[in-house]
Design an enzyme around this catalytic site. Structure first.
Site, PDB file in Angstrom:
ATOM      1  N   GLU B  50       0.874  -1.173   0.000  1.00 52.30           N
ATOM      2  CA  GLU B  50       0.000   0.000   0.000  1.00 52.30           C
ATOM      3  C   GLU B  50       0.903   1.212   0.000  1.00 52.30           C
ATOM      4  O   GLU B  50       1.795   1.326   0.839  1.00 52.30           O
ATOM      5  CB  GLU B  50      -0.841   0.045   1.278  1.00 52.30           C
ATOM      6  CG  GLU B  50      -2.113  -0.739   1.222  1.00 52.30           C
ATOM      7  CD  GLU B  50      -2.891  -0.575   2.519  1.00 52.30           C
ATOM      8  OE1 GLU B  50      -2.746   0.463   3.191  1.00 52.30           O
ATOM      9  OE2 GLU B  50      -3.618  -1.515   2.866  1.00 52.30           O
ATOM     10  N   ASP B  61      -6.456   9.059  10.253  1.00 60.41           N
ATOM     11  CA  ASP B  61      -5.117   8.577  10.596  1.00 60.41           C
ATOM     12  C   ASP B  61      -4.616   9.151  11.914  1.00 60.41           C
ATOM     13  O   ASP B  61      -4.957  10.265  12.286  1.00 60.41           O
ATOM     14  CB  ASP B  61      -4.136   8.921   9.470  1.00 60.41           C
ATOM     15  CG  ASP B  61      -4.309   7.997   8.284  1.00 60.41           C
ATOM     16  OD1 ASP B  61      -4.139   6.780   8.471  1.00 60.41           O
ATOM     17  OD2 ASP B  61      -4.645   8.478   7.187  1.00 60.41           O
TER      18      ASP B  61
END
Lengths: 405, 278
Positions: B50, B61
């Protein structure tokens, strides 16, 4: 005096996907989607429930102090020598701004949904204070995220929130202002989805927030309509309000959108000027996706969000509510901008001439009254939304004017 | 049409082991070092990569990945450069699947059609765009599927059985199960519940299920690998990047090796998991 929208109305949005034209929507992480759908359902039920409306009206009257007056500013009118200027006195609400109208609605909704923990983001601190106040009133846990820079420049409001029992979390990420406080509140919400209600302070964020917050704020315009009718026997000719996210503005504007004779002006923060540092998302931004909605945003060519700058911590958000973006594109509302200097001048003028110290946010709207009012005939009825009081800004303005307190 | 992701997961199933999906941020700590990290990942044990697209406001995040994105942006990383980095990687590796992960705005501003053309040309296999739920599929998911890219959707503990079919409808490549309600790199998941969740998702789909968020070391990775088709690790690698920076905050010769070392350790955890369980 809620007038139901007509077909081809400007007042029917958002659609069932949460869009105002191409703006709005639900751009959030999957973790939040089930909650957003729950909230949408709970709000749809509440707005059909007369008991909810009755409860809301009761607290607006007896706790917030509504209706707020529509005051004819005679001296200001004489000063400009044009339009007849009325001030919608939202600064007289409990907690000192229009923010409390929306927070009351959301807190009553949170109670219906059985949520015990409330989180909020705040820039200038007005939304944080309103949220802390109603959490105190209803015995709910309250956590307010505030950029560390704003914590420093809005110390009186930070202290007020703490007095009211809220936890204030200074946000150290990014530029440490409102945008980052909103990111942090979203991160909290993602983490504490089970018991937490996110009380958003403006007409932005994922659907249903923009429409819901607008509905709660529309009490401003509904009252203005009937008060102006009582005072002058007709509709106003123009409306002016400052726009950061744009909740006070949409609250005043929305009930008048379908009245073609009413000119409507929103005033963004031009900071140091539109070619320099500013927070005018419409004048200096373009359509993008942030914080759960598509709307005008300040960003670079790579789609990275830029910081807004304004003397007013309540206006320096790099975005604007999606309904404003749509109203701009279709041309129903005209968006202007006022610089920091113009706002400070208007702040001083209203203080001296009417004995009313306005919030620096509201002073942006007043700054454009100075341009518009003299060009209008004496029978032109102009309403300015005085969204908040300026007590919180006194230390900052003193510093700008070189006065040591 | 069989994609690189389909092929890789089929191979893993044949080998009878879970895969390791590694997340690193494009341009972090600088473009050259990030390319060296990317190149080192397959050899160190990464089965799927990724590649994070840096964004100023990554709302799902945690601090580690936020900081990585800001390091990359302050070094001048752009979406165009990220796509070029992948094309560069692809010139030396035709088999390791690469999934781009990030937020929608940079793609929206790049232009969806142009982005899909360029992503395809660069050799990207799939997309994970955190702030595009199924309700916004028309924005990017449907055009991406039409262009032949996989669109990998996140499922979370709040995605109940009623909602799962909505989430799975246009998902392809694999399903990414977010093991906690929360942001990346924070809480450690309860691995029994994670295994239950994977089993629940598998009742709805034949796609492989990868599990991520909160996996920090080889033991965690092994625990997750017993019940999942793949384990996703991000913050731990990004932390390794940060820990290897020199006094001026610049990438050093040690950076790529530091990331490769931890990937090696995680890979051994993942690969040993099924054997250990038998």
């Amino acid at each position: 005096m809620n007038v139901p929208p007509k077909p081809n109305s400007y007042r029917t949005g958002p659609d069932d996907r949460g869009r105002f034209g191409i703006y709005g929507g639900r751009f959030v992480a999957e973790t939040l989607m089930p909650l957003i759908l729950d909230l949408e359902k709970a709000y749809a039920e509440a707005r059909q429930d007369s008991a909810f409306a009755k409860e809301m009206t009761g607290y607006l009257t007896h706790y917030v102090g509504r209706p707020s007056p529509l005051y004819f500013a005679e001296r200001l009118t004489d000063h400009f020598g044009g339009a007849k200027i009325y001030l919608k006195r939202e600064e007289l609400n409990h907690t000192g701004s229009h923010k409390v109208n929306n927070v009351l609605g959301q807190i009553l909704l949170a109670r219906r949904m059985g949520k015990k923990r409330i989180i909020a983001e705040t820039g200038a601190g007005q939304h944080g204070v309103a949220t802390a106040t109603l959490c105190a009133r209803f015995g709910l846990e309250c956590v307010v995220y505030m950029g560390a820079v704003d914590v420093a420049r809005q110390a009186p409001n930070v202290f007020r929130m703490k007095m009211l029992g809220a936890e204030v979390v200074p946000v150290q990420s990014g530029a440490r202002t409102l945008k980052d406080a909103m990111n942090e509140a979203l991160r909290d919400w993602v983490t504490n989805v089970g018991n937490t209600f996110y009380c958003i302070g403006t007409v932005a964020g994922p659907h249903p927030y923009p429409g819901m917050v607008r509905d709660f704020q529309s009490v401003i315009g509904d009252e203005t309509r009937s008060q102006m009718h009582e005072a002058e026997g007709r509709l106003p000719d123009s409306l002016i309000a400052c726009v950061g996210g744009g909740s006070n503005a949409i609250g005043l504007f929305h009930p008048f959108l379908d009245d073609p004779t009413v000119e409507i002006y929103g005033v963004e923060a031009a900071g140091h000027g539109l070619t320099k540092l500013h927070a005018a998302s419409i004048a200096g931004g373009r359509a993008g996706v942030l914080h759960g909605n598509r709307t005008y945003l300040l960003m670079d060519d790579d789609g990275q969000i830029q910081e807004g700058h304004s003397i007013s911590a309540g206006l320096d958000y790099p975005g604007i509510g999606p309904e404003h973006s749509w109203l701009n594109d279709i041309g129903r509302v005209k968006y202007l901008s006022a610089t920091d200097d113009e706002a400070v001048a208007a702040f001083q003028l209203l203080s001296k001439i009417e004995g009313i110290i306005p919030a620096l946010e509201s002073a942006h709207a007043l700054a454009k009254v100075a341009d518009l009012a003299p060009t209008k005939p004496r029978d032109h009825l102009m309403v300015v939304n005085l969204s908040g009081r300026g007590d919180k800004d006194v230390p900052q303005v003193a510093e700008i004017l070189g006065t040591k307190l | 049409m069989s994609t690189r992701l389909d092929t890789r997961f089929a191979d893993l199933a044949r080998e009878g082991r879970a895969g390791l999906v590694t997340y690193v941020m494009a341009g972090d700590p600088d473009r050259e070092t990030a390319r060296a990290i990317l190149k080192a990942l397959p050899g160190a044990g990464a089965d799927v990569i990724e590649f994070g697209m840096p964004f100023t406001d990554p709302m799902a995040d945690g601090p580690a990945i936020q900081a990585a994105g800001l390091r990359a942006l302050s070094g001048g990383q752009t979406l165009k450069k990220t796509l070029e980095d992948i094309a560069w990687f692809r010139s030396g590796d035709q088999t390791t699947p690469i999934v781009l992960m990030g937020y929608y705005n940079p793609i929206y501003i790049y232009g969806v059609d142009r982005f899909l053309d360029d992503a395809k040309a660069a050799g990207i296999d799939g997309l994970i765009v955190v702030d595009l739920p199924p309700e916004e599929d028309a924005e990017l998911c449907l055009p991406a599927l039409k262009a032949g890219l996989n669109f990998i959707r996140l499922a979370t503990p709040t995605t109940d059985d009623k909602r799962l079919p909505t989430v799975l409808t246009n998902t392809s490549g694999f399903v990414y199960y977010v093991s906690i309600t929360g942001i990346t790199g924070m809480a450690t998941p309860n691995f029994d519940r994670t295994a239950e969740a994977v089993a629940r998702i598998k009742r709805h789909t034949s796609l492989p299920v990868a599990v991520g968020f909160g996996v920090k070391n080889a033991d965690h990775a092994a625990a997750v690998a017993r019940g999942a088709d793949a384990v996703v690790v991000g913050s731990a690698l990004v932390d390794a990047v940060k820990a290897s920076l020199d006094q001026d905050g610049k990438g050093s010769a040690r950076t790529a090796q530091a990331v490769a070392d931890i990937v090696g350790s995680l890979a051994s955890g993942v690969r040993g998991a099924r054997r250990a369980a038998e």
